[in-house]
Enzyme design. Sequence first.
Site, mmCIF file in Angstrom:
data_model
loop_
_atom_site.group_PDB
_atom_site.id
_atom_site.type_symbol
_atom_site.label_atom_id
_atom_site.label_comp_id
_atom_site.label_asym_id
_atom_site.label_seq_id
_atom_site.Cartn_x
_atom_site.Cartn_y
_atom_site.Cartn_z
ATOM 1 N N TYR A 1 0.859 -1.181 0.000
ATOM 2 C CA TYR A 1 0.000 0.000 0.000
ATOM 3 C C TYR A 1 0.894 1.230 0.000
ATOM 4 O O TYR A 1 1.812 1.331 0.816
ATOM 5 C CB TYR A 1 -0.885 -0.018 1.258
ATOM 6 C CG TYR A 1 -1.789 1.179 1.401
ATOM 7 C CD1 TYR A 1 -2.933 1.302 0.617
ATOM 8 C CD2 TYR A 1 -1.514 2.187 2.323
ATOM 9 C CE1 TYR A 1 -3.772 2.411 0.750
ATOM 10 C CE2 TYR A 1 -2.347 3.289 2.466
ATOM 11 C CZ TYR A 1 -3.472 3.390 1.675
ATOM 12 O OH TYR A 1 -4.305 4.475 1.807
ATOM 13 N N ASP B 1 9.418 2.586 -0.263
ATOM 14 C CA ASP B 1 8.382 3.261 0.511
ATOM 15 C C ASP B 1 8.633 2.930 1.975
ATOM 16 O O ASP B 1 8.326 1.839 2.453
ATOM 17 C CB ASP B 1 6.991 2.775 0.063
ATOM 18 C CG ASP B 1 5.877 3.451 0.847
ATOM 19 O OD1 ASP B 1 6.181 4.077 1.886
ATOM 20 O OD2 ASP B 1 4.717 3.337 0.439
ATOM 21 N N LYS C 1 4.640 9.324 8.797
ATOM 22 C CA LYS C 1 4.491 8.829 10.171
ATOM 23 C C LYS C 1 5.526 9.402 11.149
ATOM 24 O O LYS C 1 5.378 10.534 11.569
ATOM 25 C CB LYS C 1 4.482 7.300 10.163
ATOM 26 C CG LYS C 1 3.377 6.778 9.200
ATOM 27 C CD LYS C 1 2.933 5.410 9.500
ATOM 28 C CE LYS C 1 2.014 4.845 8.446
ATOM 29 N NZ LYS C 1 0.588 5.015 8.690
HETATM 30 N N1 HOZ Z 1 -3.628 3.599 6.230
HETATM 31 C C1 HOZ Z 1 -3.560 3.274 7.617
HETATM 32 C C2 HOZ Z 1 -3.325 1.840 7.838
HETATM 33 N N2 HOZ Z 1 -2.219 1.266 7.202
HETATM 34 C C3 HOZ Z 1 -4.778 3.673 8.370
HETATM 35 C C4 HOZ Z 1 -4.747 5.094 8.699
HETATM 36 C C5 HOZ Z 1 -5.801 5.519 9.702
HETATM 37 O O1 HOZ Z 1 -6.908 5.017 9.720
HETATM 38 O O2 HOZ Z 1 -5.482 6.395 10.467
#
Ligand code: HOZ
Length: 429
Positions: free
Chosen positions: A144, A239, A267
């Site tokens: 992802y 990534d 992050k």
């Molecule tokens: N894309 C995030 C999980 N891999 C979730 C982000 C969220 O819900 O804060």
Amino acid sequence: MEISKSKVLFEEAGKYIPGGVNSPVRAFKSVGGTPLFIEKGEGSKLFDVDGNEYIDYIGSWGPHLFGHNPEFIKNAILQSLENGTSFGAPTELEIKMAEIITGLVPSVEMVRMVNSGTEATMSAIRTARGFTGKNKFIKFEGCYHGHADYFLIKAGSGALTLGVPTSPGVTKGNAADTLIAQYNKIESVENLIAKYKGEIAAIIIEPVAGNMGVIKAGDQFLQRLRKLCTDENIVLIFDEVMSGFRVAAGGAQEIFNINPDLTTFGKIIGGGLPVGAFGGKREIMESVAPVGPVYQAGTLSGNPLAMAAGYAALSYIKENPDIYDELEEKSKYLEAGFKHNLEKIGKSFAFNRVGSMMAMFFTEEPVTDFNSAMKSDTQIYAKYFHKMLDSGIYIAPAQFEAMFVSTAHSTVELDKTIEAHYNALINIL
Ligand code: HOZ
């Protein structure tokens, strides 16, 4: 457990916000039940609006390497706030931020700050395309890279959890230049390169996949990927939105000892505020505007509050490199406890861990790629999730996510988690 206030808020939220949440996985859709509305976070703990307390292993999906709201990050934000919130003009802190990133991650010679991981990966692909003059790129099934259209094809995380790894709204045109290979299967990459000779601008990969559970790329696999990219004039993009500053100060590339051409971050780099970055080889990054023609911009990019939080986080990492030993020790302890529980109940569920990122899969076969991850029984995961929650342990409300340990987790809390894990398993199996 009483969660009546969360229930009321969730119902209210659903009236104005799609699904009641601002990011899909939070809605608990794949595990059922009501998402908890959070009042505050402190160290390893989260407190919901009903006054329940949880040991948190989501850590805002990765940023909270030091737990929630550490004093030094809070103070950095407060101090910066005194001077204003946004200028849309350069500040000295942006230089310091760039210096510290390039210092900690040697493959990154120049870096551009953005506001999220999605922006970082999106900009990295555009840069690779602009630099090489080629259009196609390879991504791996189950990885992802945020929600830009051309990434939402066989994607992991929420897209996978909600059963739409390839999203409606992504046009054929958008999808046409995305080529899909299999994680840890170099032949699948070689085949695509042979088929689309001279057309591939980039290969983007999470060197530690964290959006289909946690899966580590093989050393050999990454070495060969590196060589293929060099030989074929393809930009290799790591990534590291999740793994950057998480699995080591220099990210996964430090562990694998491989230099990608570009790296994306998010992050941890924001210390809990919305920040992303992409960077890499000087000659590639010099194709980004205003030096080069590849356009990339943002009103809030390099935002002073976000830079203050991120710089505080990265400075702490730089000054305290031993935190990675501490994280490894704690994470290893948790893994050992979980594995011991599995032994006691006679199950050998797959368990993957890289530093303080880990995932247990409800399948007894090894998990090394998307197909093996998909063998995990998500219905059992849903039951497991709720048992853990009932015991005050907050883990991802979806199988295809990671569990994060922070420096704030104490041995007592880890023991409590191991005990809850055992009780959950004997209850549901
Ligand atoms: N894309 C995030 C999980 N891999 C979730 C982000 C969220 O819900 O804060």
